[in-house]
Structure formats: structure tokens, C-alpha cells
Write a protein that holds these residues in place. Structure first.
Motif, PDB file in Angstrom:
ATOM      1  N   ASN B  91     122.151  21.355  33.628  1.00 45.13           N
ATOM      2  CA  ASN B  91     122.571  20.321  34.562  1.00 45.13           C
ATOM      3  C   ASN B  91     121.351  19.661  35.207  1.00 45.13           C
ATOM      4  N   THR B  94     119.955  17.172  32.788  1.00 47.17           N
ATOM      5  CA  THR B  94     120.792  15.977  32.769  1.00 47.17           C
ATOM      6  C   THR B  94     120.549  15.143  34.019  1.00 47.17           C
ATOM      7  N   THR B 196     129.931  16.595  27.826  1.00 48.73           N
ATOM      8  CA  THR B 196     129.027  17.142  28.847  1.00 48.73           C
ATOM      9  C   THR B 196     129.725  18.081  29.830  1.00 48.73           C
ATOM     10  N   TYR B 198     128.847  19.137  32.731  1.00 46.40           N
ATOM     11  CA  TYR B 198     128.831  18.848  34.169  1.00 46.40           C
ATOM     12  C   TYR B 198     130.069  18.077  34.583  1.00 46.40           C
ATOM     13  N   THR B 290     125.888  15.019  38.785  1.00 47.37           N
ATOM     14  CA  THR B 290     125.070  16.168  38.391  1.00 47.37           C
ATOM     15  C   THR B 290     124.374  16.786  39.599  1.00 47.37           C
ATOM     16  N   SER B 293     126.849  18.743  41.263  1.00 50.03           N
ATOM     17  CA  SER B 293     127.172  19.912  40.446  1.00 50.03           C
ATOM     18  C   SER B 293     126.165  21.030  40.639  1.00 50.03           C
ATOM     19  N   SER B 294     124.892  20.673  40.891  1.00 50.91           N
ATOM     20  CA  SER B 294     123.924  21.748  41.101  1.00 50.91           C
ATOM     21  C   SER B 294     124.297  22.517  42.362  1.00 50.91           C
ATOM     22  N   THR B 297     127.792  24.579  41.599  1.00 48.34           N
ATOM     23  CA  THR B 297     127.699  25.793  40.796  1.00 48.34           C
ATOM     24  C   THR B 297     127.142  26.958  41.616  1.00 48.34           C
ATOM     25  N   SER B 346     118.911  17.430  26.934  1.00 45.05           N
ATOM     26  CA  SER B 346     120.009  17.818  27.822  1.00 45.05           C
ATOM     27  C   SER B 346     121.341  17.782  27.085  1.00 45.05           C
ATOM     28  N   SER B 350     123.403  21.065  26.168  1.00 51.76           N
ATOM     29  CA  SER B 350     124.768  21.090  26.720  1.00 51.76           C
ATOM     30  C   SER B 350     125.744  21.546  25.661  1.00 51.76           C
TER      31      SER B 350
END
Lengths: 164, 409, 156
Positions: B91, B94, B196, B198, B290, B293-294, B297, B346, B350
């Protein structure tokens, strides 16, 4: 906790590994406050059985459980050095923690202390998540969250407001 | 009526949000190099992302819990942690590519080297995450992303012989000068660009942020089932434009700016302006997704408070992780890495990591404890199992192919 | 989860991170024989051809008044950068024998022309001579022919 189902020593019998470990903890306002990363087991002299005396939370605890013991202990040491004595504040169920009665894991006992511990007496309910009967701001395990708020996000304009 | 408007808006947002820098690069590259011989992969990828996104949206709506939260609870902390590390790393790649894409899109308008625009791009991404509400953020960039539809107009104006396009796309072969290995490698890249992961972290976390319930399942299905295939058609039009303009001239795509050239050549300034707006919106929207998303997660794995529905002060660690990821991404992009290469890695990685998140979703979507009566139907499970096999094969083949083809050289 | 599962998975994750890292290096490596060297020369010529054709397409687009100055300027200077990068990489490959020296001189001459001619286009774009850019790019037509002839001649 009320003793429904089969009672042993007044507590509810659950498969601790399944019902507690890795569950989300939420406070009494339904706000997230960490995962149950490990369990503290104690030995009861009265019944001769082991029981869960505290939920343990934090990356250090998780590392310890995943057998990265040295790393886990190091994390806890740092944690304790940063927040000494900021465990349970008065009123957050502190009176219920009968510290003297708890037989800790030998050797590393003192390193597994406060900033990672949520005593079982604070647990208000066990569902597919664990509900604690207190505000998360009073939990020792949320020290790092509070630190990030006090030192970082609250200094940035807009941190105290909802996005608009 | 309100519901119809909501569904319509959702579909438009899904189309505009479907394409990101991975799709732009992969479709233009493969069109230029393989013409329409890899078009079928886009179709396979779109069906895959429909399956996968629908399952994770349903799981999130029914259980009110997002992917990473459940992965750990259902499959344990060890698996969860490995998954977290892999997902976070990919991620991050990306996100770096998307932030660079935003900077490049701006650079093509203001004519300043994109390296100098990276801090601006990173700051804007952070600012929107810090201040803009989730729903507005998603709609604004999704709708602006619709400007990319000029690709469709470009193709229409190029006026291909549709019979031969369909014939070429349905009779794929390895073109002259390419090996089966490069063909497979670029196939994986396209597949990873369409599927993807993400999008799935984001989709399921978004469902929790927007407090979806059982009632929203219909809207969710409409978005996915109509929006994604149309997004896939947009991807294919990028590929076809590259096939018609680049392939005959033996141009290979290694700069993002080249992707806009067919449209400028055919449509002129207005088309170019719209396309640059579309590239900006698509990469910016994906940079937001993204970057969020970091945070999603990590926070979900450790059970921290997370989400844009909270005040930043109530989800401090979540915001700290996001800000640090953005900063690291800007520094990484500014270190002189080639943004197109970062994009390629990426999407390929992925694809290789897809089973890690796909498998848990599949398990949970079949567990009545989490989704109640909305467990997978028999047909969904049949398709989902076929895709599980495809994903595992792709994951196994990726690294050897990367080595054999020297990453597609 | 058991250690027996976690360790191999971590290993797997690590392996492909390393593989990714290893692949970041430029695909043109050393050449030990003439035919290897020839192969790399053809790859180089093809990359340069792509750059030349991109700039020609950009010039045609500009001449039709179909694009803005800032876009063209960024595009052409990026392509110029990658063309000179391609030349630099090719020059850094050690030619294995005399025959390879000859090949090197031949391609290097074409590549130098390519970079010069692309630079000329970039200069014209920066000065705002967009409408007659196809004139400036005229020289690239020959370069394009030289490169494709070269690639064809040495293709196995």
C-alpha cells in the motif's frame, strides 16, 4: 460478572483463548480502546484453578505472546519508563484491584505491569467484543493514544473539530 | 426517488474512482506493447474485483467491522501481522506512486519539475484527510475522475474498426518480439491494477465509516455491479487508444505524461485539459484512499480508534500513522525513483499478495456469526473458489516471472 | 497462530521484498559475447526509437495547436532525459570485441543525433514556437529511420 452457566469460584466459564484473545475492546461509550493482545492468568488458592486476572494490551504484549519475548519486554520497559505510575487513576475501579492477591508470572512479573494491564474487574461484558465499564481516557493501556493527542494532534489546527 | 439518485451518484463515483495510476500506466503500457492481446485480463480482473469488493462491503455492512479487524480476530495475530506488514508495504508503494502522479499532473499544467511539487502534493493529501468529511471527499474526487471519460471520446474519434478490435481481443496471442514470460508478466500487472487490494481495505473501512447497514446492501451491489464494469470499459479504452496511437509508431510508455498524448493529438486542448484534470482527480483520490488505508490497516490490527468520522484528537495514533506514511512516501518519491517503475512494482506485488486478504474475506463472508443470513450464495462461492485458485497461481508465478523477465524489460 | 506457519510466511514476504529490491536495477547488464552485446544494442535502439516517435507525435500535436506549452515542455524534457539516460546506459556497457566496438560507434552516433534533435525541440517549445514545431522535429524523421534500420539489421 454474574455467574450464569457453570460457575467456578463465582466466575463465568469461557474458553478464554477463543472468547477473549484478539477481541476488540470498547469502553462504556462504545469507543475502541485496543485489542486483547494477551491474558494474565493467576492461580487461585481457594479453588485450585487458574483464572484470567487481567487482559493485556499493547504491541509489547503481542510481541511477547508471539514469542518475540525480548522485543516484547523491551517495549514494556520503554512503556513503563514513559508512563510511570499512570496506571489506573483513582476511581476507575482502582479499589477493586486486589494487587496483593494476584500471583504474577514469575521472573518477568514486574515488567508486565500497569500500562499494558486491564484488570478483569473492569470488564463489563463479553460479546464478540469486550466491553469495559469505564471511559477509555482512564485506561492505562491508552497512554500512547493520549500521548499522541497531547503532543501531536492537539497542536495541529483542526484537531479538535470534526471534519467539515 | 432519493434512493435512485443515491444509487446513480454511487455508480458515477465508482466509475470515476475505478481508475488510478496503476490502471493508467498498465493499460497504456500493455496497449502500446501487446495491442489488445491482454484485454481479456482486464475482464478477468474486473469480475474479480466485483466479487471481492461485494463480499467485503457485505461483511462490513453486516458485522460493522472492517477487514483488518476481522482478519486478526478470525485468523489469529501471527497471520494478521504478516498480512499487515505485506499490505502496509505494498500500500505504501501504491501511495507513493499516486502522490507522484498528483505531482506529475500538476507539473504538466504549471511546467515545474514534479520533484519540487511532491511536498505540495503530499501536503494537499494530508490536508484533505485531516479536514474533509469522508462522504464529500469520496464524491468530489470520484466525480472529477469522470473527466477521464475523454479517453472513451478519444477512442470514438479515432474510429476503430470494431469488428477487428473484437476479433483481436477475443483471439489473444503472444505478439512478435515478446516472449510468453513478458506476456504473462504484463498480464499479472494488469490483473493487479484492476484488483488493487487497497480498494478493498478502503471499501470495507468506508462502509464502517459511513455506517452502512443491511439496507445499504442494495446500493453497494449496484455501485459494484454497474460502476466497476463501466470503470473496466474506461480502462479498456485507455488500452485501445494506446493500441491505435502508440503501437503503430513503436512508442513504449515509460512516462505518465505520454498517457495524455493520444487524447491531445486527437481531441486538442479541451480534451487535454479534461484529461489532465481527470488524471489529477484519479491519482489524488487514490492517494487519499491509500494514505487512509495505511492508517486503517494498522489501527484495525491493534484495535485503536480509527476513522474520519472521529475527531482527529479522538483517533490520534491513526492520524499520526497516516501523516508519517505520507511524509515517508513524499521522501521516497523525491529520492529519484522512477514513478512509473514504482507503479509497476506496486501493481505486480499487489497481485502477488492478493490471496492474503482475499482468503480471509472469503472465509468470513461464509460465516453466519459475522454476516448473519447474508452468507455467500452457491454461485458466488463457486466463482469465489475459482478466483482463489487464480489468485494463488498468480501469487506463485509472480516472483519467478519478475526475475525471468527482469521486471518486464 | 503457530510459529511453524508464521515463520515460512514471514520468509515468503521477505523473499519477494528482496526480489523487488533486486529488480530495481536497470535491466541492461554486462555483455560477455558479441551476440549478447548486439541484443542489448537492439534494445537500446528500440528505446530510443520510442523516444523519437513520442517527440514527433508531440510535435505534430503542437503544430495542430492541440496542446499547451507547459504540457509539451514537461513531456519533451522528460523524454529528452530518458533518451540521454538510454545513451548513457548503452555507453557504459563494455563492448566484448572489435566487432562490438564498431557496432558501438555506429549506434552511439545515431543516439547522439537523437539527443541533440530532441534538445532542439525542447528549446523551441520553451521559446513558445509551438505551431512550427513539426519543422523543428523534421530531423527526427531521419533518426527514426536510422534506428529502425539498425534494429532490423541486428535483430536475430
Amino acid at each position: 460478572m454474574a455467574g450464569d452457566e457453570a460457575s467456578v469460584g463465582g466466575g463465568r466459564v469461557l474458553y478464554a483463548g477463543l472468547s477473549l484473545l484478539d477481541r476488540q475492546m470498547v469502553d462504556r461509550n462504545d469507543k475502541a480502546c485496543g485489542k486483547v493482545d494477551d491474558l494474565e492468568l493467576s492461580y487461585s488458592g481457594d479453588t485450585g484453578t487458574l483464572y484470567v486476572s487481567a487482559l493485556l494490551a499493547g504491541p509489547g504484549m503481542l510481541a511477547y505472546r508471539l514469542r518475540r519475548r525480548r522485543w516484547g519486554l523491551w517495549w514494556q520497559r520503554v512503556n513503563r519508563a514513559m508512563w510511570p505510575g499512570r496506571g489506573l487513576e483513582a476511581g476507575a475501579g482502582a479499589g477493586e484491584v486486589a494487587a496483593g492477591e494476584v500471583a504474577r508470572r514469575d521472573g518477568e512479573a514486574d515488567l508486565l505491569d500497569d500500562p499494558a494491564r486491564v484488570p478483569m474487574s473492569l470488564v463489563a461484558g463479553i460479546d464478540n467484543h469486550v466491553t469495559l465499564g469505564t471511559d477509555r481516557d482512564r485506561l492505562a493501556t491508552m497512554s500512547l493514544e493520549r500521548w499522541a493527542r497531547e503532543h501531536i494532534t492537539s497542536h495541529v489546527p483542526g484537531g479538535a473539530h470534526e471534519a467539515e | 426517488m432519493k434512493r435512485v439518485a443515491e444509487i446513480f451518484l454511487g455508480i458515477l463515483t465508482a466509475i470515476g474512482g475505478f481508475v488510478d495510476i496503476g490502471d493508467l500506466v498498465a493499460n497504456a503500457e500493455t496497449g502500446a506493447r501487446f495491442r489488445m492481446n491482454l484485454a481479456w485480463v482486464v475482464v478477468v480482473g474486473v469480475v474479480g474485483i466485483i466479487l471481492y469488493a461485494e463480499m467485503s462491503g457485505r461483511v462490513a455492512a453486516m458485522s460493522k467491522r472492517a477487514v483488518f479487524d476481522l482478519v486478526r480476530e478470525r485468523l489469529g495475530p501471527g497471520f494478521g501481522l504478516v498480512n499487515l506488514v505485506a499490505a502496509f508495504f505494498i500500500n505504501f508503494l501504491t501511495m507513493t506512486a499516486e502522490i507522484a502522479g498528483v505531482a506529475i499532473a500538476i507539473s504538466l499544467v504549471v511546467s515545474v519539475n514534479y520533484i519540487f511539487l511532491l511536498p505540495v502534493s503530499g501536503f494537499l493529501v494530508w490536508l484533505v484527510i485531516w479536514r474533509m468529511p469522508f462522504g464529500a471527499m469520496e464524491k468530489v474526487f470520484g466525480l472529477l475522475g469522470l473527466a477521464l471519460l475523454v479517453f472513451v471520446v478519444t477512442v470514438w474519434k479515432l474510429g476503430p474498426d470494431w469488428n477487428s478490435v473484437f476479433h483481436a481481443a477475443s483471439h489473444p496471442h503472444v505478439p512478435k518480439g515478446e516472449t510468453p514470460f513478458t506476456y504473462a508478466y504484463y498480464g499479472i500487472a494488469l490483473f493487479g491494477a484492476a484488483m488493487t487490494p487497497y480498494e478493498v481495505f478502503f471499501f470495507s473501512s468506508g462502509a464502517v465509516e459511513e455506517k452502512w447497514t443491511e439496507k445499504d446492501l442494495m446500493v453497494e451491489r449496484a455501485n459494484v455491479l454497474i460502476g466497476f464494469p463501466l470503470g473496466g470499459l474506461l480502462s479498456l479504452s485507455i488500452m485501445l487508444a494506446a493500441t491505435m496511437v502508440f503501437a503503430p509508431r513503436q512508442i513504449s510508455v515509460d512516462q505518465l505524461s505520454q498517457v495524455a498524448l493520444p487524447t491531445a493529438f486527437i481531441m486538442g486542448k479541451l480534451g487535454l485539459a479534461l484529461l489532465l484534470l481527470g488524471i489529477f482527480a484519479a491519482t489524488f483520490g487514490a492517494a487519499l484512499e491509500t494514505a487512509l488505508s495505511s492508517g486503517y490497516t494498522v489501527a484495525q490490527h491493534f484495535g485503536w480508534p480509527w476513522g474520519k468520522h472521529l475527531r482527529p484528537n479522538e483517533s490520534s495514533r491513526f492520524h499520526v500513522v497516516i501523516a508519517m506514511a505520507i511524509l515517508a512516501g513524499v521522501l521516497f518519491a523525491a529520492s529519484g525513483v522512477d514513478p512509473v517503475k514504482v507503479t509497476e512494482y506496486s501493481i505486480v506485488l499487489s497481485a502477488a499478495a492478493l490471496p492474503l486478504t482475499y482468503f480471509p474475506i472469503l472465509v468470513i463472508a461464509n460465516d453466519p456469526d459475522y454476516v448473519g443470513e447474508h452468507v455467500n450464495g452457491r454461485f458466488t462461492n463457486f466463482l469465489a473458489f475459482i478466483y482463489l485458485v487464480i489468485l494463488v497461481l498468480v501469487a506463485v508465478a509472480t516472483i519467478p516471472l519478475m526475475i525471468i523477465t527482469k521486471a518486464g524489460a | 497462530m503457530r510459529r511453524a506457519v508464521v515463520v515460512p510466511m514471514l520468509g515468503w514476504a521477505l523473499t519477494w521484498s528482496l526480489a523487488a529490491g533486486a529488480c530495481v536495477s536497470h535491466p541492461v547488464g554486462p555483455a560477455r559475447s558479441f551476440s549478447k552485446y548486439e541484443g542489448k544494442a537492439v534494445t537500446t535502439a528500440e528505446s530510443a526509437l520510442s523516444a523519437v516517435e513520442t517527440v514527433r507525435l508531440a510535435a505534430d500535436t503542437a503544430a495542430k495547436d492541440h496542446a499547451f506549452g507547459p504540457y509539451l515542455s514537461e513531456l519533451v524534457s522528460e523524454i529528452e532525459g530518458s533518451a540521454s539516460g538510454v545513451q548513457g546506459t548503452f555507453e557504459s556497457i563494455q563492448p566484448p570485441d572489435d566487432q562490438a566496438d564498431q557496432l558501438r560507434d555506429e549506434l552511439d552516433q545515431i543516439l547522439s543525433d537523437v539527443v541533440d534533435h530532441i534538445s532542439a525541440v525542447r528549446v523551441a517549445v520553451r521559446r513558445g514556437h509551438l505551431l512550427d514545431l513539426d519543422q523543428v522535429a523534421q530531423d527526427l524523421q531521419d533518426d527514426s529511420k536510422h534506428l529502425s534500420d539498425f534494429a532490423e539489421e541486428h535483430q536475430k
